[in-house]
Design an enzyme around this catalytic site. Sequence first.
Site, mmCIF file in Angstrom:
data_model
loop_
_atom_site.group_PDB
_atom_site.id
_atom_site.type_symbol
_atom_site.label_atom_id
_atom_site.label_comp_id
_atom_site.label_asym_id
_atom_site.label_seq_id
_atom_site.Cartn_x
_atom_site.Cartn_y
_atom_site.Cartn_z
ATOM 1 N N GLU A 44 0.833 -1.200 0.000
ATOM 2 C CA GLU A 44 0.000 0.000 0.000
ATOM 3 C C GLU A 44 0.872 1.257 0.000
ATOM 4 O O GLU A 44 1.847 1.355 0.746
ATOM 5 C CB GLU A 44 -0.908 -0.028 1.235
ATOM 6 C CG GLU A 44 -1.923 1.087 1.316
ATOM 7 C CD GLU A 44 -2.886 0.919 2.484
ATOM 8 O OE1 GLU A 44 -3.876 1.657 2.539
ATOM 9 O OE2 GLU A 44 -2.638 0.035 3.336
ATOM 10 N N LYS A 114 -9.202 3.142 -2.811
ATOM 11 C CA LYS A 114 -9.556 2.343 -1.643
ATOM 12 C C LYS A 114 -10.980 2.681 -1.214
ATOM 13 O O LYS A 114 -11.354 3.854 -1.117
ATOM 14 C CB LYS A 114 -8.562 2.617 -0.505
ATOM 15 C CG LYS A 114 -8.639 1.656 0.664
ATOM 16 C CD LYS A 114 -7.481 1.912 1.631
ATOM 17 C CE LYS A 114 -7.497 0.942 2.807
ATOM 18 N NZ LYS A 114 -6.350 1.175 3.737
ATOM 19 N N CYS A 175 -5.795 -3.582 2.014
ATOM 20 C CA CYS A 175 -5.566 -3.642 3.472
ATOM 21 C C CYS A 175 -6.850 -3.719 4.294
ATOM 22 O O CYS A 175 -7.414 -4.784 4.469
ATOM 23 C CB CYS A 175 -4.708 -2.446 3.909
ATOM 24 S SG CYS A 175 -3.881 -2.705 5.514
ATOM 25 N N SER A 354 20.858 -0.825 33.850
ATOM 26 C CA SER A 354 20.697 -0.796 35.307
ATOM 27 C C SER A 354 20.912 -2.146 35.971
ATOM 28 O O SER A 354 21.022 -2.219 37.190
ATOM 29 C CB SER A 354 19.294 -0.297 35.651
ATOM 30 O OG SER A 354 18.318 -1.266 35.270
#
Length: 729
Positions: A44, A114, A175, A354
């Site tokens: 896309e 789309k 999509c 850490s």
Amino acid sequence: MRLITVATCNLNQWALDFKGNLERIIESIKIAKSKGAIYRLGPELEIPGYGCEDHFYEQDTMLHSWQSLMALLKDPELTRDIIVDVGMPVLHKNVRYNCRVILSDQRIVMICPKKALAMDGNYRENRWFTPWLKSRTTEIFPLPKVIADIVGQTTCVIGDAIIATRDTAIANETCEELFLPNSPHIEMGLDGVEMIANGSGSHHQLRKLKQRVDLITSATSKSGGIYLYANQQGCDGGRLYFDGCCMIMVNGECVAQGSQFSLVDVEVITATIDLDEVRSARASFMSRCAQATLTKEFPRVLCDQHLTTYKGSASQPIPIKYITPAEEIGFGPACWLWDYLRRSGLGGYFLPLSGGADSAATAAIVAIMCQLVVLDAGKGNRQVIADAQRIAGAGPDYIPTNAKEFASRIFYTAYLGTKNSSDETRKRAAEIAADVGAVHKEVDIEEVTTAFGSMFGQVSKNQPRFKVHGGSNRENLALQNVQARSRMVASYHLASLLLWDHGREGSLLVLGSANCDESLRGYMTKYDCSSADINPIGGISKNDLRIFIEWASRERNIPSIAQVLTATPTAELEPVTKEYVQSDEADMGMTYDELSVFGKLRKIHKCGPVSMYERLVSEWSHLEPPKVAEKVKRFFYYYSINRHKMTTITPSYHAEAYSPDDNRYDHRPFLYNTKWDTQFALIDELVQRWKSNQLKENSDSDSDPSHTNLTPPVMPLGSSTGTLIDRHL
């Protein structure tokens, strides 16, 4: 047999990198043609990159997209004897659409806008694009003059239509449309479309791949047909990582699958499919045939090509490859970090290490990144080798062959200790750094924090004390925060100078290591060492990080990080006494397991305080309602007073569906009424009602020994017997 060979791909595109994007598109077309494909599908918006966001408003973006398309059409070989399907934005009648542009033999066959836009979670497509809502309708699109001058074509068709070749029918689904209840492939398939091509931009999220695969499987198993799925792979400029996994399915079975995580910029997969199998499956499904006769016809756009051949053999089904969540955490953020580093132009990463679980997990992800670089360099990936040489400041003969050696060139860590730091965490940090190959430093910042105390002495005669020394909560918090913020300043100072100290150009990107749950709870100091350039674990829960650490220690040759699994999570910002050792979960007033539940209910299940309380009363049978109410109110109080921290949170890799990342995935206010007067009052009323019922049941039980004492359920909002009206509000 009527055989058709098709190709789809994973492309690592970058927002606004028109030159690089075009090069990758061209390479994918050439690979597809070399494999005999007659149809090539790309991701896309692959021409400008999916993540342009508000740059889609700019006419420059449209101009450069057309220039790229012009380059594809200008080369007579690229679109000869193949249909090329690319994604780009198109402005039609002053309306911007997210489109597929179909090319063949130096012509634009059609433009397919789309029809359904992604508008939830991470996506805001309707901010930039308009859906094509005119079903089964086409219009004439006047082509830009630069295109017309090259191909001699002045117009093309735009709209909702099917591409009809001499021997089959093809249609597009982009999509989001795959995820719809009534997806376009349903009626298009009933109208004779034999191949659906879906160019997608679908991001990685833990455990999401199966949903995607199930939808594609369903799309072809119920009604037969071919489904091509292309996806972007990589970081195209933001917090999302697009995880690839392009695939080709036929009649509900996978015949080709691409990688899910990879450092390869261009990956093309192909399959040869027997169209007769599709036609036989459909024609034998008589109920489907009956529905097909009632389907309203779509417009057809002719593409005068013959796509099938009678020579060769069809690709056979293969099993879908899934990986575990631990592997997803290892490979997804590692690939994202590599893309971010190579595109930033900087010389490596710096991590405040850490000795705790979160920074250990972050170090392990960097180590896996280095392992992937070495693996791809060994396969001759020229792009990876060139990037590695540039980032490491090495010559043209350097090829990374050892992950630890490569890490020693691009990864620096430091243990930033104070008088409250323990020997255990200091030792763990050094061992973890050694396991991953980082250049490790130990820096005492006690003098820095003491200097802030002296500075305060200039304006006050009062000297703040820790809680264990008799100080108030306010004093205790201030003394912790100054240590945490000093670590942030020290981190950036070291990141700026460490390469210089080693005789190299450039500086380092600072990595953060605050997990998703701590961000949600606000268990961090604003502008402390959780404030960084990027954070690979910021969208991952503590529970998933534990799973990842166990896997990475065993499977990725980082044994020392397993030590953090048995260590009590602690910030080490307060003095240790015989009676007191600081603990994260004690400080927060809730466990990480509980935080994960709160996060999912808040974001995924859309629960406010009252509905969260009601659900947890039912689900947490080990706690009585008053205790559940206390925990829910505590969570929402701390969530709301710390929400402002999310406005400055380090950009984090998106992995968890309840990420609290501000303004991108989680649109909520940052200034709350932290009393939650109405909400908490209703929870108190429900708790009081439960107590009254308990008293009544106990009284009944005393008078009737056969009576069983059961806790009455608190009815959910909206149920027939537990509505707001029933509560007499």
